[in-house]
Enzyme design. Structure first.
Site, PDB file in Angstrom:
ATOM      1  N   GLN A 166       3.686 -10.965  -7.416  1.00 20.69           N
ATOM      2  CA  GLN A 166       5.311 -10.484  -7.087  1.00 20.69           C
ATOM      3  C   GLN A 166       6.060 -11.570  -7.678  1.00 20.69           C
ATOM      4  O   GLN A 166       7.240 -11.360  -7.591  1.00 20.69           O
ATOM      5  CB  GLN A 166       5.415 -10.446  -5.670  1.00 20.69           C
ATOM      6  CG  GLN A 166       4.453  -9.257  -5.186  1.00 20.69           C
ATOM      7  CD  GLN A 166       4.364  -9.623  -3.575  1.00 20.69           C
ATOM      8  OE1 GLN A 166       4.949 -10.222  -3.026  1.00 20.69           O
ATOM      9  NE2 GLN A 166       3.557  -8.633  -3.052  1.00 20.69           N
ATOM     10  N   HIS A 172       5.137 -12.907  -1.918  1.00 22.38           N
ATOM     11  CA  HIS A 172       5.875 -12.964  -0.912  1.00 22.38           C
ATOM     12  C   HIS A 172       6.898 -14.196  -1.009  1.00 22.38           C
ATOM     13  O   HIS A 172       7.115 -15.331  -0.348  1.00 22.38           O
ATOM     14  CB  HIS A 172       5.144 -13.321   0.481  1.00 22.38           C
ATOM     15  CG  HIS A 172       4.697 -12.276   1.206  1.00 22.38           C
ATOM     16  ND1 HIS A 172       4.173 -12.012   2.352  1.00 22.38           N
ATOM     17  CD2 HIS A 172       4.268 -11.061   0.478  1.00 22.38           C
ATOM     18  CE1 HIS A 172       3.752 -10.852   2.551  1.00 22.38           C
ATOM     19  NE2 HIS A 172       3.637 -10.319   1.375  1.00 22.38           N
ATOM     20  N   TYR A 210      -3.585  -5.236   7.362  1.00 20.99           N
ATOM     21  CA  TYR A 210      -3.732  -4.023   6.256  1.00 20.99           C
ATOM     22  C   TYR A 210      -5.161  -3.469   6.495  1.00 20.99           C
ATOM     23  O   TYR A 210      -6.243  -4.413   6.864  1.00 20.99           O
ATOM     24  CB  TYR A 210      -3.787  -4.455   4.789  1.00 20.99           C
ATOM     25  CG  TYR A 210      -2.550  -5.060   4.276  1.00 20.99           C
ATOM     26  CD1 TYR A 210      -1.538  -3.839   4.274  1.00 20.99           C
ATOM     27  CD2 TYR A 210      -1.939  -6.372   4.438  1.00 20.99           C
ATOM     28  CE1 TYR A 210      -0.168  -4.258   3.895  1.00 20.99           C
ATOM     29  CE2 TYR A 210      -0.531  -6.602   4.072  1.00 20.99           C
ATOM     30  CZ  TYR A 210       0.167  -5.734   3.643  1.00 20.99           C
ATOM     31  OH  TYR A 210       1.463  -5.724   3.341  1.00 20.99           O
ATOM     32  N   GLU A 224      11.384  -4.172   8.790  1.00 16.97           N
ATOM     33  CA  GLU A 224      12.749  -4.630   9.678  1.00 16.97           C
ATOM     34  C   GLU A 224      14.027  -4.602   9.080  1.00 16.97           C
ATOM     35  O   GLU A 224      13.960  -5.195   7.811  1.00 16.97           O
ATOM     36  CB  GLU A 224      12.417  -5.721  10.650  1.00 16.97           C
ATOM     37  CG  GLU A 224      11.238  -5.561  11.395  1.00 16.97           C
ATOM     38  CD  GLU A 224      10.743  -6.853  12.195  1.00 16.97           C
ATOM     39  OE1 GLU A 224       9.739  -6.658  12.940  1.00 16.97           O
ATOM     40  OE2 GLU A 224      11.581  -7.756  11.974  1.00 16.97           O
ATOM     41  N   TYR A 240      13.060 -14.472  14.608  1.00 21.92           N
ATOM     42  CA  TYR A 240      12.704 -13.079  14.654  1.00 21.92           C
ATOM     43  C   TYR A 240      11.269 -12.658  14.630  1.00 21.92           C
ATOM     44  O   TYR A 240      11.078 -11.674  14.089  1.00 21.92           O
ATOM     45  CB  TYR A 240      13.558 -12.651  13.085  1.00 21.92           C
ATOM     46  CG  TYR A 240      15.047 -12.639  13.507  1.00 21.92           C
ATOM     47  CD1 TYR A 240      15.738 -11.490  13.826  1.00 21.92           C
ATOM     48  CD2 TYR A 240      15.746 -13.850  13.220  1.00 21.92           C
ATOM     49  CE1 TYR A 240      16.983 -11.460  13.992  1.00 21.92           C
ATOM     50  CE2 TYR A 240      17.024 -13.686  13.479  1.00 21.92           C
ATOM     51  CZ  TYR A 240      17.946 -12.699  14.009  1.00 21.92           C
ATOM     52  OH  TYR A 240      18.994 -12.779  14.322  1.00 21.92           O
TER      53      TYR A 240
END
Length: 385
Positions: free
Chosen positions: A86, A152, A272, A251, A261
């Protein structure tokens, strides 16, 4: 219009049906128009004068696209990028004063010394007058600590503004928790799973919630986030973002200074393959609830408010979010323009059959999206059914 007095029940049904049908009949559609193709996994989109575009390609290239859709040679002068998984060259924005200072900001996965580990970094630079290279490059923020991970990174940049709409000299940057370090999102001695807020030169605003507090990194604005790949500002200066949940539980949040949060303590998702995360709870005292969440996950990416009336008055103040997983642009209608609760969602661009990586409103008031694949596209959304 006259109606027979003997049929009040039929009249009532007719009126109800008319009210239900009318919004759909008056709804403004969109027509996708491909502006450019041949982009390799494009990630971030910004706008240049003269109807041109600045686009990042995840493998590590920065491209200028002409108003005619032609791709220029890659812009030179980028730092080393840890491309893989990523990671790579990710978001890009132009400074609000770009016409005078030619400043751009971009974030990327930065390799550690000797290639050991990586993390998200934010850089500023000047686009040369001939637009062939970046000059005066400076890394103004580097996420700590670096870890060995290809997942991430977060990495959306937003220039903050005051309630009056003027740029206030600060930047928000979203940071992922690097997947394997999810517990770090609850600790204030690292940047994993955080939103950070800095001045444009990289210094820390004195009104940041943790500035001067022992055991906390001063750049942190909010924490307990997972992997935020979409962020934008409402016209009143409110910062909006969304973040990937695990399996379910994506979210939308409006991060407030110093607020927690919840990830990974509370979540509407699961591991997963199934199974609860932690205690499997969705609420806890001291932790914020999302404005909205998706189950199943849509894998959100890109986020923009529509301020123009190019698609009709009903669309003004709507929020738009790309879906990577299902390949559509989500039109989100709120209870009030630019604010309130999520009332309705509509799927746009399903006919493209492509992952939507970014969405932005252009200077012309139209929406533009990037599609994420090896032959990615820049697409303009024209009004029309």
């Amino acid at each position: 219009m006259d109606f027979p007095k003997a049929a009040p029940a039929k009249l009532a049904l007719f009126l109800i049906a008319a009210c239900l049908v009318a919004p759909a009949a008056q709804a403004q559609g969109v027509r996708p128009e491909t502006v450019a193709t041949g982009l390799q996994n494009p990630w971030g989109l910004a706008f240049l004068p003269g109807g041109r575009f600045l686009v990042t390609e995840r493998p590590g290239r920065l491209r200028i696209i002409g108003a005619d859709g032609k791709l220029a040679a890659p812009v030179a002068g980028l730092p080393e990028v840890a491309a893989g998984g990523q990671g790579g060259l990710l978001d890009v924005i132009t400074d609000s004063g770009f016409a005078a200072n030619r400043t751009v900001y971009f974030c990327f996965s930065e390799p550690g010394p000797g290639g050991r580990g990586n993390s998200t970094a934010l850089a500023r630079a000047t686009l040369s007058a001939d637009e062939s290279r970046l000059e005066n490059l400076k890394i103004i923020f580097s996420q700590k600590p670096k870890v060995a991970s290809s997942s991430h990174f977060g990495c959306r940049i937003v220039e903050s503004r005051s309630g009056g709409g003027a740029a206030d000299g600060k930047l928000f940057l979203t940071l992922g928790e690097r997947f394997s370090r999810k517990e770090d999102a609850q600790a204030l001695d690292n940047h994993h799973g955080k939103i950070v807020r800095i001045h444009k030169d990289g210094t820390v605003p004195q009104d940041n919630p943790f500035a001067g507090k022992a055991g906390a990194l001063p750049e942190i604005w909010s924490y307990g986030h997972r992997n935020a790949q979409g962020a934008t500002l409402a016209p009143d200066g409110t910062f909006w973002m969304h973040e990937h949940g695990p399996q379910g539980g994506d979210e939308i949040n409006l991060p407030k200074a110093g607020a927690n949060y919840g990830w990974p303590v509370i979540t509407y998702g699961e591991n997963y393959g199934g199974g609860k995360i932690g205690e499997g709870i969705t609420e806890k005292a001291g932790m914020q609830q999302p404005l909205h969440y998706w189950v199943p996950s849509i894998a959100p990416s890109g986020m923009a408010f529509l301020t123009s009336e190019r698609y009709g008055k009903a669309w003004q103040g709507n929020l738009f979010v790309g879906s990577l997983k299902f390949g559509y642009l989500d039109r989100i209608e709120l209870s009030a323009p630019f604010s309130g609760k999520v009332m309705r969602e509509s799927k746009l661009l399903t006919e493209l059959g492509e992952r939507i990586r970014d969405v932005r409103q252009g200077p012309d008031g139209l929406l533009y999206v990037l599609t994420d694949n090896s032959n990615g596209k820049l697409v303009r959304l024209l009004p029309g059914n």
